[in-house]
Design an enzyme around this catalytic site. Structure first.
Site, PDB file in Angstrom:
ATOM      1  N   HIS A  17       0.840  -1.195   0.000  1.00  6.84           N
ATOM      2  CA  HIS A  17       0.000   0.000   0.000  1.00  6.84           C
ATOM      3  C   HIS A  17       0.878   1.250   0.000  1.00  6.84           C
ATOM      4  O   HIS A  17       1.267   1.732   1.067  1.00  6.84           O
ATOM      5  CB  HIS A  17      -0.898   0.009   1.237  1.00  6.84           C
ATOM      6  CG  HIS A  17      -1.831  -1.160   1.327  1.00  6.84           C
ATOM      7  ND1 HIS A  17      -1.396  -2.417   1.681  1.00  6.84           N
ATOM      8  CD2 HIS A  17      -3.170  -1.260   1.104  1.00  6.84           C
ATOM      9  CE1 HIS A  17      -2.438  -3.245   1.674  1.00  6.84           C
ATOM     10  NE2 HIS A  17      -3.518  -2.573   1.336  1.00  6.84           N
ATOM     11  N   GLY A  20      -3.256  -4.383  12.033  1.00  8.25           N
ATOM     12  CA  GLY A  20      -3.739  -4.877  10.755  1.00  8.25           C
ATOM     13  C   GLY A  20      -5.233  -4.650  10.710  1.00  8.25           C
ATOM     14  O   GLY A  20      -5.726  -3.865   9.904  1.00  8.25           O
ATOM     15  N   ASP A  68      -9.555   6.743   7.345  1.00  7.15           N
ATOM     16  CA  ASP A  68     -11.012   6.594   7.266  1.00  7.15           C
ATOM     17  C   ASP A  68     -11.461   5.218   7.723  1.00  7.15           C
ATOM     18  O   ASP A  68     -12.502   5.075   8.381  1.00  7.15           O
ATOM     19  CB  ASP A  68     -11.478   6.823   5.822  1.00  7.15           C
ATOM     20  CG  ASP A  68     -11.324   8.264   5.376  1.00  7.15           C
ATOM     21  OD1 ASP A  68     -11.770   9.164   6.103  1.00  7.15           O
ATOM     22  OD2 ASP A  68     -10.759   8.495   4.289  1.00  7.15           O
ATOM     23  N   HIS A  84      -3.918   3.028  -3.450  1.00  5.31           N
ATOM     24  CA  HIS A  84      -4.188   2.532  -2.098  1.00  5.31           C
ATOM     25  C   HIS A  84      -3.497   1.203  -1.831  1.00  5.31           C
ATOM     26  O   HIS A  84      -2.734   1.079  -0.870  1.00  5.31           O
ATOM     27  CB  HIS A  84      -5.690   2.382  -1.860  1.00  5.31           C
ATOM     28  CG  HIS A  84      -6.026   1.831  -0.503  1.00  5.31           C
ATOM     29  ND1 HIS A  84      -6.289   2.626   0.584  1.00  5.31           N
ATOM     30  CD2 HIS A  84      -6.085   0.557  -0.041  1.00  5.31           C
ATOM     31  CE1 HIS A  84      -6.512   1.870   1.650  1.00  5.31           C
ATOM     32  NE2 HIS A  84      -6.397   0.600   1.284  1.00  5.31           N
ATOM     33  N   ARG A 124     -17.749 -17.878  39.571  1.00  3.59           N
ATOM     34  CA  ARG A 124     -17.530 -16.426  39.440  1.00  3.59           C
ATOM     35  C   ARG A 124     -17.270 -15.811  40.820  1.00  3.59           C
ATOM     36  O   ARG A 124     -16.505 -14.855  40.948  1.00  3.59           O
ATOM     37  CB  ARG A 124     -18.714 -15.745  38.757  1.00  3.59           C
ATOM     38  CG  ARG A 124     -20.038 -15.868  39.476  1.00  3.59           C
ATOM     39  CD  ARG A 124     -21.128 -15.044  38.828  1.00  3.59           C
ATOM     40  NE  ARG A 124     -22.413 -15.274  39.479  1.00  3.59           N
ATOM     41  CZ  ARG A 124     -23.445 -14.425  39.441  1.00  3.59           C
ATOM     42  NH1 ARG A 124     -23.325 -13.274  38.786  1.00  3.59           N
ATOM     43  NH2 ARG A 124     -24.576 -14.707  40.030  1.00  3.59           N
ATOM     44  N   SER A 126     -22.229  -8.718  38.035  1.00  6.40           N
ATOM     45  CA  SER A 126     -22.430 -10.088  37.550  1.00  6.40           C
ATOM     46  C   SER A 126     -21.112 -10.826  37.358  1.00  6.40           C
ATOM     47  O   SER A 126     -20.999 -12.007  37.677  1.00  6.40           O
ATOM     48  CB  SER A 126     -23.197 -10.065  36.221  1.00  6.40           C
ATOM     49  OG  SER A 126     -24.505  -9.570  36.378  1.00  6.40           O
ATOM     50  N   GLU A 161     -17.344  -4.260  24.890  1.00  3.48           N
ATOM     51  CA  GLU A 161     -16.540  -5.472  25.054  1.00  3.48           C
ATOM     52  C   GLU A 161     -15.303  -5.476  24.165  1.00  3.48           C
ATOM     53  O   GLU A 161     -14.210  -5.844  24.607  1.00  3.48           O
ATOM     54  CB  GLU A 161     -17.397  -6.714  24.755  1.00  3.48           C
ATOM     55  CG  GLU A 161     -18.553  -6.927  25.705  1.00  3.48           C
ATOM     56  CD  GLU A 161     -19.824  -6.201  25.269  1.00  3.48           C
ATOM     57  OE1 GLU A 161     -20.854  -6.370  25.950  1.00  3.48           O
ATOM     58  OE2 GLU A 161     -19.782  -5.488  24.241  1.00  3.48           O
ATOM     59  N   PHE A 186     -20.596 -12.950  25.021  1.00  4.13           N
ATOM     60  CA  PHE A 186     -20.157 -11.713  24.377  1.00  4.13           C
ATOM     61  C   PHE A 186     -18.656 -11.714  24.067  1.00  4.13           C
ATOM     62  O   PHE A 186     -18.115 -10.706  23.603  1.00  4.13           O
ATOM     63  CB  PHE A 186     -20.525 -10.505  25.228  1.00  4.13           C
ATOM     64  CG  PHE A 186     -22.011 -10.394  25.465  1.00  4.13           C
ATOM     65  CD1 PHE A 186     -22.915 -10.674  24.448  1.00  4.13           C
ATOM     66  CD2 PHE A 186     -22.505 -10.054  26.712  1.00  4.13           C
ATOM     67  CE1 PHE A 186     -24.287 -10.595  24.668  1.00  4.13           C
ATOM     68  CE2 PHE A 186     -23.871  -9.972  26.935  1.00  4.13           C
ATOM     69  CZ  PHE A 186     -24.770 -10.249  25.912  1.00  4.13           C
ATOM     70  N   HIS A 189     -28.084 -15.362  25.583  1.00  7.38           N
ATOM     71  CA  HIS A 189     -27.054 -15.180  26.597  1.00  7.38           C
ATOM     72  C   HIS A 189     -26.380 -16.493  27.007  1.00  7.38           C
ATOM     73  O   HIS A 189     -25.443 -16.468  27.807  1.00  7.38           O
ATOM     74  CB  HIS A 189     -27.654 -14.520  27.843  1.00  7.38           C
ATOM     75  CG  HIS A 189     -27.851 -13.047  27.697  1.00  7.38           C
ATOM     76  ND1 HIS A 189     -28.494 -12.482  26.627  1.00  7.38           N
ATOM     77  CD2 HIS A 189     -27.477 -12.008  28.494  1.00  7.38           C
ATOM     78  CE1 HIS A 189     -28.519 -11.164  26.765  1.00  7.38           C
ATOM     79  NE2 HIS A 189     -27.902 -10.848  27.888  1.00  7.38           N
TER      80      HIS A 189
END
Length: 676
Positions: free
Chosen positions: A36, A124, A165, A271, A368, A395, A422, A448, A484
């Site tokens: 590039h 990257g 951008d 580019h 937990r 939680s 996250e 998640f 979930h």
């Protein structure tokens, strides 16, 4: 008027210096027939001003702790960074530039983390560089607020970012830059390559944001409409940015992509492809650059050389640090240890004592909660442990009794409220690790982890520490339902190269998992914890020691007919099944494998002692996708797992519905033995 070689030899202009970057970038991309050139050519003038007038660094000591951090977030323009490092005197030879993108070269297609070369992070995937930089700037602010004293600013450096951008279109940039504004990271300065071109052409059709307004809304200082090819304008903008210590700054630099290429500049043609020999010849003429490919005259090299300024600025800091050591010896010792990445001298003894104490607890707890108990024990020993959560502290239980929130006004604490971010959380933690002085950990629900996944991959690729606390680990979370309930997530994390995944079954395994994550410095660790309470398991000292091997014999016969394998909440299930089968006169062994990766790394003799090859009746049980367990059960064994999504219902009903029951485990063993 463009300079000639003769005038450049007398006194190179700023444009001459920038043109060295353009020429090296054109030549390297052409030699590789890949790359590039547009961004390096467009940003060369900006880079020249920043690196020669402002950047605080020492090429003779690339890892000097108080250096400014420079991040090329638009990493496809890697030849810009490689040219700068080569010209200013880092140990990156001209032959490495000649071998751009070739096998074995240190000049990869996108920058890959090599601090000894001055490459601060792997960039990257667009947007992660700026997010790593937010983590670096946050680390600087946190260390400064904790350790600096009046007239003794031993932590005092900036984080500089080049971005384009593409970085701004990626959603992670919103997450990270919003948080940077909220935390007032005034030493974060970003220079935006506003050239209006991406791979598909003019971005106006798909990127019509009012970027200055967007960043002002985040609480940033914005310096708009700077001519990115006017050195004086760039210099003035950077001075203005440095004068504001309360806000991060975005400098919007209007540039021409591929600047200097007569027939292709300003278009997507520059580019992501070589310019071609004819166009490079035309660009050399237009720029007044008459030297051969990869040739840089001594006068221009002298104009770029950063050794003298680097030595001077580092020596000044050394004097400040010497005074600090005299006046604040305990703090100096602590920050030295933290920045070196060393653990306290009494770490091993205190961890062993903490694990022994945790092992005395006979009350069933969610892992937990066991995790929070371990955090309490270890954070008191390690001021560098810095926690956080993506809006799920209550939680994930990632805070501890002495947690102090990091705020805009006071960043000396050890707990970060990341908000619902996250992906940014994981990439910011990467930046904190890359900066040095921290052991960051952050929490969210396991499902998640998908949002954070590419940042976890970058940590694994860079071989850097990042501790992810993932709670609500299975259908056992219950009524929140399949959106979930993670099903494929544990297995997907396990197949990531250089990722260590722990899914412990109780407090002792949880504490050992935390110990391993803290001590591991060559890659990330995913800690997988349950929402529901789990019973404690009984172990002797040898079994506790064996947890660190990733898999061990938890219970049962020395000469088994059948072996039950499990992790996490399913360990208690197979323990019940084992006892039932023993009551029927069968010889049964229970093997807990909380960390598949560590168990796989053990010597063959040890693995065979845990899973004797002669015992083919093996059943592995895990409430998730179970493809990986066939390695351990073999062709004659069985895996009880999930191949579908969950449902919304109380956890006990879900375990029964999906077949995670004592009855199913025992019947599977009987069937396997009968078929033998």
């Amino acid at each position: 008027m463009a300079s000639t070689p003769e005038t450049a030899a007398q006194q190179p202009s700023r444009r001459d210096l920038a043109n060295a970057v353009r020429a090296l970038s054109m030549d390297a991309v052409q030699a590789a027939n890949s790359g590039h050139p547009g961004a390096p050519m467009g940003m060369a003038d900006i880079a020249e001003v920043l690196w020669n007038d402002f950047l605080k660094h020492n090429p003779a000591n690339p890892e000097w702790v108080n250096r400014d951090r420079f991040v090329l977030s638009n990493g496809h323009g890697s030849m810009l960074l490689y040219s700068l490092l080569h010209l200013t005197g880092y140990p990156l030879s001209i032959d490495e530039l000649r071998n751009f993108r070739q096998l074995g070269a240190r000049t990869a297609g996108h920058p890959e983390y090599e601090p000894e070369l001055g490459i601060e992070t792997t960039t990257g995937p667009l947007g992660q560089g700026i997010t790593n930089a937010v983590g670096m700037a946050l680390a600087e602010k946190m260390l400064a607020d904790r350790y600096n004293k009046p007239d003794l600013d031993i932590v005092d450096h900036r984080t500089w970012v080049f971005l384009g951008d593409g970085c701004l279109m990626e959603g992670i940039s919103h997450e990270a830059c919003s948080l940077a504004g909220a935390l007032g990271l005034g030493k974060l300065i970003c220079l935006y390559d506003d050239n209006g071109i991406s791979i598909d052409g003019d971005v106006a059709g798909w990127f019509a944001d009012d970027t200055p307004a967007r960043f002002r809304a985040y609480g940033w200082q914005v310096i708009a409409d700077v001519d990115g090819h006017d050195a004086a304008a760039i210099h003035k903008a950077i001075e203005q940015a440095q004068a504001n210590s309360e806000q991060p700054t975005l400098i919007c630099c209007k540039t021409i992509i591929g600047f200097g290429s007569p027939n292709k500049q300003g278009t997507e043609a520059t580019h992501g492809a070589p310019l071609g020999t004819e166009e490079i010849a035309a660009a050399r003429e237009a720029l007044g650059w008459s030297w051969e490919p990869f040739e840089v005259p001594d006068s221009i090299r002298a104009g770029w050389d950063g050794h003298e300024a680097g030595q001077r600025v580092e020596q000044a800091w050394d004097k400040t640090m010497a005074t600090y050591r005299e006046q604040y010896p305990e703090l100096a010792t602590e920050i030295d240890r933290r920045l070196a990445g060393d653990l306290p001298a009494d770490w091993v003894e205190k961890v062993a004592a903490a694990i022994a104490e945790i092992g005395k607890n006979e009350k069933p707890l969610a892992t937990r909660k066991d995790s929070q108990i371990a955090i309490n024990a270890f954070a008191s020993l390690l001021p560098e442990m810095t926690g956080g959560s993506a809006d799920l502290t209550g939680s994930n239980l990632t805070n501890h009794d002495a947690s102090v929130p990091v705020t805009r006004e006071d960043a000396s604490g050890d707990y970060i409220y990341y908000g619902v971010r996250e992906f940014a959380m994981a990439a910011i933690m990467n930046g904190m690790t890359l900066h040095g002085g921290f052991i960051p950990y952050g929490g969210t629900f396991l499902t998640f982890s998908d949002y954070a996944r590419n940042a976890l991959r970058m940590a694994a690729l860079m071989k850097i520490q990042n501790i992810l606390v993932f709670t609500h680990d299975s259908i056992g979370l219950g009524e929140d339902g399949p959106t979930h309930q993670p099903v494929e997530h544990v297995e997907s994390l396990r197949i990531m190269p250089n990722m260590t995944v722990w899914r412990p079954c109780d407090g002792v395994e949880t504490a050992v998992a935390w110990q391993d994550a803290i001590e591991r410095r060559d890659g990330p660790t995913s800690l997988i914890f349950s929402r529901q309470s789990l019973p404690r398991q009984v172990r002797d000292a040898d079994q506790v020691a064996a947890v660190r091997r990733g898999g061990y014999v938890l219970y049962g016969d020395a000469d088994p007919q059948a072996i039950l394998i499990a992790t996490g909440s399913e360990v208690a299930l197979v323990m019940d099944a084992a006892r039932e089968l023993q009551n029927e006169g069968l010889r049964v062994r229970v093997v807990s494998i909380p960390c598949v990766e560590l168990f796989a790394d053990q010597e063959d003799d040890y693995r065979d002692s845990v899973l004797p090859p002669s015992v083919t009746c093996r059943v592995a049980v895990e409430a998730g996708v179970g493809n990986g367990w066939y390695v351990y059960v073999g062709s004659e064994g069985s895996v009880i797992s999930m191949d579908c999504f969950g449902e919304s219902a109380p956890a006990p009903l879900l375990f029964e519905k999906f077949g995670f029951t004592t009855e199913r485990v025992t019947s599977t063993v009987r069937e396997l033995l009968a078929a033998d």
